[in-house]
Design a protein around this motif. Structure first.
Motif, PDB file in Angstrom:
ATOM      1  N   GLN A  73      -1.303  -4.023 -11.850  1.00  0.00           N
ATOM      2  CA  GLN A  73      -0.100  -2.427 -10.765  1.00  0.00           C
ATOM      3  C   GLN A  73      -0.912  -1.631 -10.332  1.00  0.00           C
ATOM      4  O   GLN A  73       0.033  -1.596  -9.107  1.00  0.00           O
ATOM      5  CB  GLN A  73       0.732  -2.235 -12.010  1.00  0.00           C
ATOM      6  CG  GLN A  73       1.994  -2.605 -13.049  1.00  0.00           C
ATOM      7  CD  GLN A  73       2.533  -2.300 -13.727  1.00  0.00           C
ATOM      8  OE1 GLN A  73       2.057  -0.717 -14.476  1.00  0.00           O
ATOM      9  NE2 GLN A  73       3.290  -2.326 -14.284  1.00  0.00           N
ATOM     10  N   ILE A  74      -2.833  -0.969 -10.951  1.00  0.00           N
ATOM     11  CA  ILE A  74      -3.003  -0.767 -10.019  1.00  0.00           C
ATOM     12  C   ILE A  74      -3.222  -1.015  -8.515  1.00  0.00           C
ATOM     13  O   ILE A  74      -3.401  -0.491  -7.363  1.00  0.00           O
ATOM     14  CB  ILE A  74      -4.008   0.720 -10.457  1.00  0.00           C
ATOM     15  CG1 ILE A  74      -3.821   1.346 -11.527  1.00  0.00           C
ATOM     16  CG2 ILE A  74      -5.088   0.512  -9.858  1.00  0.00           C
ATOM     17  CD1 ILE A  74      -4.583   1.678 -12.404  1.00  0.00           C
ATOM     18  N   GLU A  75      -3.717  -2.231  -8.523  1.00  0.00           N
ATOM     19  CA  GLU A  75      -4.792  -3.384  -7.805  1.00  0.00           C
ATOM     20  C   GLU A  75      -3.004  -3.215  -6.672  1.00  0.00           C
ATOM     21  O   GLU A  75      -3.207  -3.528  -5.435  1.00  0.00           O
ATOM     22  CB  GLU A  75      -4.865  -4.571  -8.176  1.00  0.00           C
ATOM     23  CG  GLU A  75      -6.022  -5.363  -7.467  1.00  0.00           C
ATOM     24  CD  GLU A  75      -6.625  -4.464  -6.214  1.00  0.00           C
ATOM     25  OE1 GLU A  75      -7.480  -4.578  -5.367  1.00  0.00           O
ATOM     26  OE2 GLU A  75      -7.378  -3.729  -6.901  1.00  0.00           O
ATOM     27  N   GLN A  76      -2.217  -3.575  -7.458  1.00  0.00           N
ATOM     28  CA  GLN A  76      -0.842  -3.590  -6.545  1.00  0.00           C
ATOM     29  C   GLN A  76      -0.012  -2.514  -5.500  1.00  0.00           C
ATOM     30  O   GLN A  76      -0.110  -2.870  -4.163  1.00  0.00           O
ATOM     31  CB  GLN A  76       0.654  -4.518  -6.916  1.00  0.00           C
ATOM     32  CG  GLN A  76       0.033  -5.784  -7.512  1.00  0.00           C
ATOM     33  CD  GLN A  76       1.874  -6.651  -8.894  1.00  0.00           C
ATOM     34  OE1 GLN A  76       2.030  -5.302  -8.674  1.00  0.00           O
ATOM     35  NE2 GLN A  76       1.328  -7.048  -8.956  1.00  0.00           N
ATOM     36  N   ALA A  77      -0.796  -1.576  -5.961  1.00  0.00           N
ATOM     37  CA  ALA A  77      -0.338  -0.327  -5.414  1.00  0.00           C
ATOM     38  C   ALA A  77      -1.383   0.006  -4.605  1.00  0.00           C
ATOM     39  O   ALA A  77      -0.897   0.426  -3.384  1.00  0.00           O
ATOM     40  CB  ALA A  77      -0.224   1.157  -6.297  1.00  0.00           C
ATOM     41  N   ARG A  78      -2.653  -0.319  -4.571  1.00  0.00           N
ATOM     42  CA  ARG A  78      -3.617  -0.198  -3.959  1.00  0.00           C
ATOM     43  C   ARG A  78      -3.816  -1.346  -2.510  1.00  0.00           C
ATOM     44  O   ARG A  78      -3.328  -0.847  -1.654  1.00  0.00           O
ATOM     45  CB  ARG A  78      -4.718  -0.396  -4.414  1.00  0.00           C
ATOM     46  CG  ARG A  78      -5.380   0.628  -4.994  1.00  0.00           C
ATOM     47  CD  ARG A  78      -7.233   0.163  -5.668  1.00  0.00           C
ATOM     48  NE  ARG A  78      -7.141   1.768  -6.334  1.00  0.00           N
ATOM     49  CZ  ARG A  78      -7.813   1.142  -7.343  1.00  0.00           C
ATOM     50  NH1 ARG A  78      -8.854   0.568  -7.937  1.00  0.00           N
ATOM     51  NH2 ARG A  78      -8.326   2.493  -8.340  1.00  0.00           N
ATOM     52  N   ASN A  79      -2.814  -2.398  -2.713  1.00  0.00           N
ATOM     53  CA  ASN A  79      -3.055  -3.201  -2.167  1.00  0.00           C
ATOM     54  C   ASN A  79      -1.914  -2.389  -1.070  1.00  0.00           C
ATOM     55  O   ASN A  79      -1.631  -2.808   0.428  1.00  0.00           O
ATOM     56  CB  ASN A  79      -2.339  -4.479  -1.831  1.00  0.00           C
ATOM     57  CG  ASN A  79      -3.850  -5.135  -2.716  1.00  0.00           C
ATOM     58  OD1 ASN A  79      -4.874  -4.935  -2.401  1.00  0.00           O
ATOM     59  ND2 ASN A  79      -3.434  -6.369  -3.549  1.00  0.00           N
ATOM     60  N   LYS A  80      -0.196  -2.523  -1.574  1.00  0.00           N
ATOM     61  CA  LYS A  80       0.673  -2.227  -0.892  1.00  0.00           C
ATOM     62  C   LYS A  80      -0.325  -0.673   0.075  1.00  0.00           C
ATOM     63  O   LYS A  80       0.848  -0.173   0.896  1.00  0.00           O
ATOM     64  CB  LYS A  80       1.784  -1.450  -1.624  1.00  0.00           C
ATOM     65  CG  LYS A  80       3.167  -1.358  -0.818  1.00  0.00           C
ATOM     66  CD  LYS A  80       4.217  -1.196  -2.012  1.00  0.00           C
ATOM     67  CE  LYS A  80       5.254  -1.289  -1.816  1.00  0.00           C
ATOM     68  NZ  LYS A  80       6.616  -0.450  -2.437  1.00  0.00           N
ATOM     69  N   THR A  81      -0.761   0.350  -0.376  1.00  0.00           N
ATOM     70  CA  THR A  81      -0.891   1.543   0.161  1.00  0.00           C
ATOM     71  C   THR A  81      -2.042   1.291   1.053  1.00  0.00           C
ATOM     72  O   THR A  81      -1.375   1.588   2.551  1.00  0.00           O
ATOM     73  CB  THR A  81      -1.965   2.788  -0.821  1.00  0.00           C
ATOM     74  OG1 THR A  81      -0.658   3.239  -1.937  1.00  0.00           O
ATOM     75  CG2 THR A  81      -2.145   3.480   0.535  1.00  0.00           C
ATOM     76  N   LYS A  82      -2.566   0.075   1.517  1.00  0.00           N
ATOM     77  CA  LYS A  82      -3.425  -0.168   2.239  1.00  0.00           C
ATOM     78  C   LYS A  82      -2.989  -1.020   3.625  1.00  0.00           C
ATOM     79  O   LYS A  82      -3.029  -0.862   4.806  1.00  0.00           O
ATOM     80  CB  LYS A  82      -4.867  -1.280   1.984  1.00  0.00           C
ATOM     81  CG  LYS A  82      -5.591  -0.725   1.221  1.00  0.00           C
ATOM     82  CD  LYS A  82      -6.895  -2.041   0.975  1.00  0.00           C
ATOM     83  CE  LYS A  82      -7.840  -1.052  -0.185  1.00  0.00           C
ATOM     84  NZ  LYS A  82      -8.375  -2.247  -0.702  1.00  0.00           N
ATOM     85  N   ALA A  83      -1.612  -1.874   3.407  1.00  0.00           N
ATOM     86  CA  ALA A  83      -0.538  -2.204   4.102  1.00  0.00           C
ATOM     87  C   ALA A  83       0.590  -0.582   4.937  1.00  0.00           C
ATOM     88  O   ALA A  83      -0.063  -1.162   6.149  1.00  0.00           O
ATOM     89  CB  ALA A  83      -0.333  -4.000   3.618  1.00  0.00           C
ATOM     90  N   VAL A  84       0.523  -0.251   4.419  1.00  0.00           N
ATOM     91  CA  VAL A  84       1.661   1.370   5.023  1.00  0.00           C
ATOM     92  C   VAL A  84       0.682   2.153   5.257  1.00  0.00           C
ATOM     93  O   VAL A  84       1.044   1.851   6.992  1.00  0.00           O
ATOM     94  CB  VAL A  84       1.602   1.670   3.415  1.00  0.00           C
ATOM     95  CG1 VAL A  84       2.428   3.164   4.547  1.00  0.00           C
ATOM     96  CG2 VAL A  84       2.971   0.923   3.247  1.00  0.00           C
TER      97      VAL A  84
END
Length: 117
Positions: A73-84
C-alpha cells in the motif's frame, strides 16, 4: 446482541453476498463490515478486534479480493504520488507556455493598436 456478534453476523452476510444495508457485491473489508453491522466506518480497530480483523482479511482473500500488505500500500501510494507530481509539473509547464503566448499576443495587439492610432 453485542457489537462483536453484530460484526460477525455482518461478515457472514457479506461472505454470502446477502447484505441487508449495503449493495450486493460489496467488497469485504473492515469498513464494509462495520457499515453492514450498522456501525460507523472505521469503528473496527485492529487494536480492539484483532481476531475479527484477521477473519475479515481471510474472508476477503477467500472472496478473491487481494488485500495488499502495508508495504504494498505504501509503494502504491508512492507511485501514485510520483505520477501526480509528474502530471502537475507537466501542467505547470503547459500553463507557463500558454501564459507566455497570451502575453505575447497582448503585446502584439497593443503594438498594432498603437500603429493605427
Amino acid at each position: 446482541m453485542s457489537a462483536l456478534n453484530e460484526y460477525y453476523a455482518a461478515l457472514e452476510r457479506l461472505k454470502a453476498n446477502k447484505p441487508t444495508k449495503l449493495p450486493k457485491g460489496s467488497a469485504i473489508n473492515n469498513d464494509t463490515v462495520a457499515l453492514e453491522a450498522g456501525r460507523k466506518r472505521g469503528s473496527i480497530k485492529k487494536s480492539r478486534y484483532a481476531v475479527l480483523v484477521e477473519a475479515i482479511g481471510q474472508a476477503a482473500n477467500e472472496a478473491g479480493q487481494n488485500v495488499p500488505s502495508t508495504a504494498q500500500q505504501i509503494e502504491q501510494a508512492r507511485n501514485k504520488t510520483k505520477a501526480v507530481k509528474s502530471d502537475y509539473e507537466q501542467l505547470k509547464e503547459d500553463y507557463e507556455k500558454l501564459l507566455e503566448k497570451c502575453n505575447s499576443l497582448l503585446l502584439e495587439n497593443f503594438e498594432l493598436k498603437q500603429k493605427h492610432t
